[in-house]
Each structure stands twice: as C-alpha cells, then as structure tokens.
Write a protein that holds these residues in place. Structure first.
Motif, mmCIF file in Angstrom:
data_model
loop_
_atom_site.group_PDB
_atom_site.id
_atom_site.type_symbol
_atom_site.label_atom_id
_atom_site.label_comp_id
_atom_site.label_asym_id
_atom_site.label_seq_id
_atom_site.Cartn_x
_atom_site.Cartn_y
_atom_site.Cartn_z
ATOM 1 N N ASP A 103 -7.302 3.765 -5.225
ATOM 2 C CA ASP A 103 -8.498 4.132 -4.276
ATOM 3 C C ASP A 103 -8.600 5.720 -4.191
ATOM 4 O O ASP A 103 -7.910 6.104 -3.163
ATOM 5 C CB ASP A 103 -8.959 3.340 -2.971
ATOM 6 N N ASN A 104 -9.359 6.437 -4.872
ATOM 7 C CA ASN A 104 -9.121 7.691 -4.950
ATOM 8 C C ASN A 104 -9.700 8.279 -3.468
ATOM 9 O O ASN A 104 -8.920 9.058 -2.712
ATOM 10 C CB ASN A 104 -9.841 8.535 -5.947
ATOM 11 N N ALA A 105 -10.839 7.435 -2.983
ATOM 12 C CA ALA A 105 -11.527 7.901 -1.706
ATOM 13 C C ALA A 105 -10.413 7.796 -0.484
ATOM 14 O O ALA A 105 -10.568 8.526 0.474
ATOM 15 C CB ALA A 105 -12.874 7.169 -1.470
ATOM 16 N N LYS A 106 -9.635 6.831 -0.725
ATOM 17 C CA LYS A 106 -8.701 6.556 0.326
ATOM 18 C C LYS A 106 -7.292 7.053 0.354
ATOM 19 O O LYS A 106 -6.425 7.172 1.043
ATOM 20 C CB LYS A 106 -8.377 4.871 0.519
ATOM 21 N N ALA A 107 -7.093 7.849 -0.902
ATOM 22 C CA ALA A 107 -5.774 8.303 -1.252
ATOM 23 C C ALA A 107 -4.825 7.294 -1.202
ATOM 24 O O ALA A 107 -3.763 7.595 -0.486
ATOM 25 C CB ALA A 107 -5.608 9.546 -0.153
ATOM 26 N N THR A 108 -4.993 6.247 -1.633
ATOM 27 C CA THR A 108 -4.135 5.228 -1.354
ATOM 28 C C THR A 108 -3.783 4.261 -2.748
ATOM 29 O O THR A 108 -4.870 4.240 -3.462
ATOM 30 C CB THR A 108 -4.727 3.930 -0.491
ATOM 31 N N MET A 109 -2.822 3.888 -2.872
ATOM 32 C CA MET A 109 -2.458 2.915 -4.151
ATOM 33 C C MET A 109 -2.056 1.835 -3.595
ATOM 34 O O MET A 109 -1.587 1.515 -2.551
ATOM 35 C CB MET A 109 -1.215 3.682 -5.043
ATOM 36 N N SER A 139 1.006 -1.193 -0.028
ATOM 37 C CA SER A 139 0.088 0.155 -0.022
ATOM 38 C C SER A 139 0.871 1.218 0.075
ATOM 39 O O SER A 139 2.021 1.007 0.748
ATOM 40 C CB SER A 139 -0.882 0.162 1.300
ATOM 41 N N CYS A 140 0.427 2.302 -0.483
ATOM 42 C CA CYS A 140 1.254 3.586 -0.526
ATOM 43 C C CYS A 140 0.128 4.702 -0.405
ATOM 44 O O CYS A 140 -0.686 4.746 -1.154
ATOM 45 C CB CYS A 140 1.662 3.759 -2.025
ATOM 46 N N ALA A 141 -0.049 5.220 0.561
ATOM 47 C CA ALA A 141 -0.868 6.173 1.239
ATOM 48 C C ALA A 141 -0.324 7.480 1.310
ATOM 49 O O ALA A 141 0.881 7.769 1.771
ATOM 50 C CB ALA A 141 -1.442 5.867 2.550
ATOM 51 N N THR A 142 -1.300 8.293 1.010
ATOM 52 C CA THR A 142 -0.824 10.059 1.037
ATOM 53 C C THR A 142 -1.878 10.615 1.865
ATOM 54 O O THR A 142 -3.240 10.273 1.938
ATOM 55 C CB THR A 142 -0.582 10.795 -0.059
ATOM 56 N N SER A 143 -1.603 11.534 2.636
ATOM 57 C CA SER A 143 -2.443 12.622 3.470
ATOM 58 C C SER A 143 -3.240 13.350 2.655
ATOM 59 O O SER A 143 -4.179 13.833 2.932
ATOM 60 C CB SER A 143 -1.506 13.032 4.630
ATOM 61 N N GLY A 144 -2.648 13.604 1.515
ATOM 62 C CA GLY A 144 -3.435 14.550 0.477
ATOM 63 C C GLY A 144 -4.454 13.855 -0.209
ATOM 64 O O GLY A 144 -4.688 12.650 -0.200
ATOM 65 N N SER A 145 -4.884 14.539 -1.401
ATOM 66 C CA SER A 145 -5.800 14.015 -2.355
ATOM 67 C C SER A 145 -5.042 13.449 -3.477
ATOM 68 O O SER A 145 -3.973 14.209 -3.819
ATOM 69 C CB SER A 145 -6.851 15.252 -2.700
ATOM 70 N N ILE A 146 -5.630 12.171 -4.147
ATOM 71 C CA ILE A 146 -5.088 11.858 -5.096
ATOM 72 C C ILE A 146 -5.749 11.971 -6.592
ATOM 73 O O ILE A 146 -5.536 11.332 -7.570
ATOM 74 C CB ILE A 146 -4.400 10.319 -5.312
ATOM 75 N N TYR A 147 -6.907 12.704 -6.333
ATOM 76 C CA TYR A 147 -7.891 12.923 -7.395
ATOM 77 C C TYR A 147 -7.059 13.513 -8.872
ATOM 78 O O TYR A 147 -7.533 13.016 -9.757
ATOM 79 C CB TYR A 147 -9.210 13.568 -7.186
ATOM 80 N N VAL A 151 -3.805 13.271 -9.455
ATOM 81 C CA VAL A 151 -2.449 12.602 -9.605
ATOM 82 C C VAL A 151 -2.721 12.005 -11.076
ATOM 83 O O VAL A 151 -3.707 11.146 -11.155
ATOM 84 C CB VAL A 151 -2.177 11.478 -8.673
ATOM 85 N N ASP A 152 -1.761 12.363 -11.909
ATOM 86 C CA ASP A 152 -1.983 12.122 -13.316
ATOM 87 C C ASP A 152 -1.153 10.643 -13.492
ATOM 88 O O ASP A 152 -1.560 10.168 -14.407
ATOM 89 C CB ASP A 152 -1.450 13.233 -14.264
ATOM 90 N N LEU A 153 -0.347 10.236 -12.630
ATOM 91 C CA LEU A 153 0.424 9.038 -12.927
ATOM 92 C C LEU A 153 0.918 8.649 -11.593
ATOM 93 O O LEU A 153 1.609 9.347 -10.648
ATOM 94 C CB LEU A 153 1.822 9.275 -13.678
ATOM 95 N N MET A 154 0.884 7.178 -11.140
ATOM 96 C CA MET A 154 1.319 6.445 -10.222
ATOM 97 C C MET A 154 2.276 5.344 -10.643
ATOM 98 O O MET A 154 1.747 4.758 -11.526
ATOM 99 C CB MET A 154 0.134 6.067 -9.244
ATOM 100 N N ASN A 155 3.168 5.281 -9.930
ATOM 101 C CA ASN A 155 4.027 4.108 -10.280
ATOM 102 C C ASN A 155 4.475 3.338 -9.019
ATOM 103 O O ASN A 155 4.748 3.805 -7.897
ATOM 104 C CB ASN A 155 5.523 4.634 -10.796
ATOM 105 N N TRP A 156 5.056 2.009 -9.199
ATOM 106 C CA TRP A 156 5.779 1.158 -8.479
ATOM 107 C C TRP A 156 6.990 0.906 -8.919
ATOM 108 O O TRP A 156 6.983 0.403 -10.145
ATOM 109 C CB TRP A 156 4.960 -0.119 -7.963
ATOM 110 N N TYR A 157 7.980 1.165 -8.391
ATOM 111 C CA TYR A 157 9.488 0.687 -8.736
ATOM 112 C C TYR A 157 10.031 -0.304 -7.790
ATOM 113 O O TYR A 157 9.567 -0.551 -6.731
ATOM 114 C CB TYR A 157 10.331 1.863 -8.725
#
Length: 115
Positions: free
Chosen positions: A72-78, A21-29, A31-37
C-alpha cells in the motif's frame, strides 16, 4: 537511514491465519523490490515472497496458494497475508525493501504455528 517496522507475528494454531505488516516512515513509491524472508530454527534464510514496483509477485513453492504479498504505497506499508498456516511455517519473518542499491531490513517478527 530507513527503518522498517514489522508487526503481526504471534502464536496461531495450524490452519489459522496471520497478517504481517512492514511499515516505513519514508515513501515507498520508488521502492523497486520488496521481499519477505524467513528463518526457521536450524535452517537457512528462505525467500518467501517478493513484489516489485510493477506489482508483479512471486512466491516460494512451499507457500504458493496460501500466502499473499501486497503493498500500500499511500500507507508506506507492505503486507504478508498468511492463510492455512502449518507448523513448518514457524520462523522469524523479516521484511526488506530495496531502493536501487540501498536495502533496508526489518527487525524480524516471530511466527509460531502450534496446537
């Protein structure tokens, strides 16, 4: 400054599963790109998967069919669901999110696949 907090790494036997899981305290709505490296010992950093704002995904050949990236935009988590894990998946996994020209990184989480 946006902070990303990763969790879910650990030790797992070959063939097992983990969900990162990758969570942020901000909004991710917006966010244009999310990555896992990932970075394995002695190797270059490798792009594992990405998901864009439209939900389109892409995977490295080495993980296609075994890993699934989601958001999950509502949870601000990838998330990164990892199934059928192999010893060669052992690495430190990093998440990243991009808002236009700004990119944030997680601190990394260790995944070890071993019997």
């Amino acid at each position: 400054q946006v902070q990303l907090v990763e969790s879910g790494g650990g030790l797992v036997q070959p063939g097992g599963s983990l969900r990162l899981s990758c969570a942020t305290s901000g909004s991710i709505y917006s966010v244009d790109l999310m990555n896992w490296y990932r970075r394995a010992p002695g190797k270059e950093r490798e792009l594992v998967a990405f998901i864009d704002s439209g939900g389109r995904t892409n995977y490295a050949d080495s993980v296609t069919g075994r890993f699934t990236i989601s958001r999950d935009n509502a949870k601000a988590t990838m998330y990164l669901q990892m199934n059928s894990l192999k010893p060669e998946d052992t690495a430190v996994y990093y998440c990243s999110m991009r808002w236009g020209s700004y990119r944030a990184w997680g601190q990394g989480t260790q995944v070890t696949v071993s019997s």
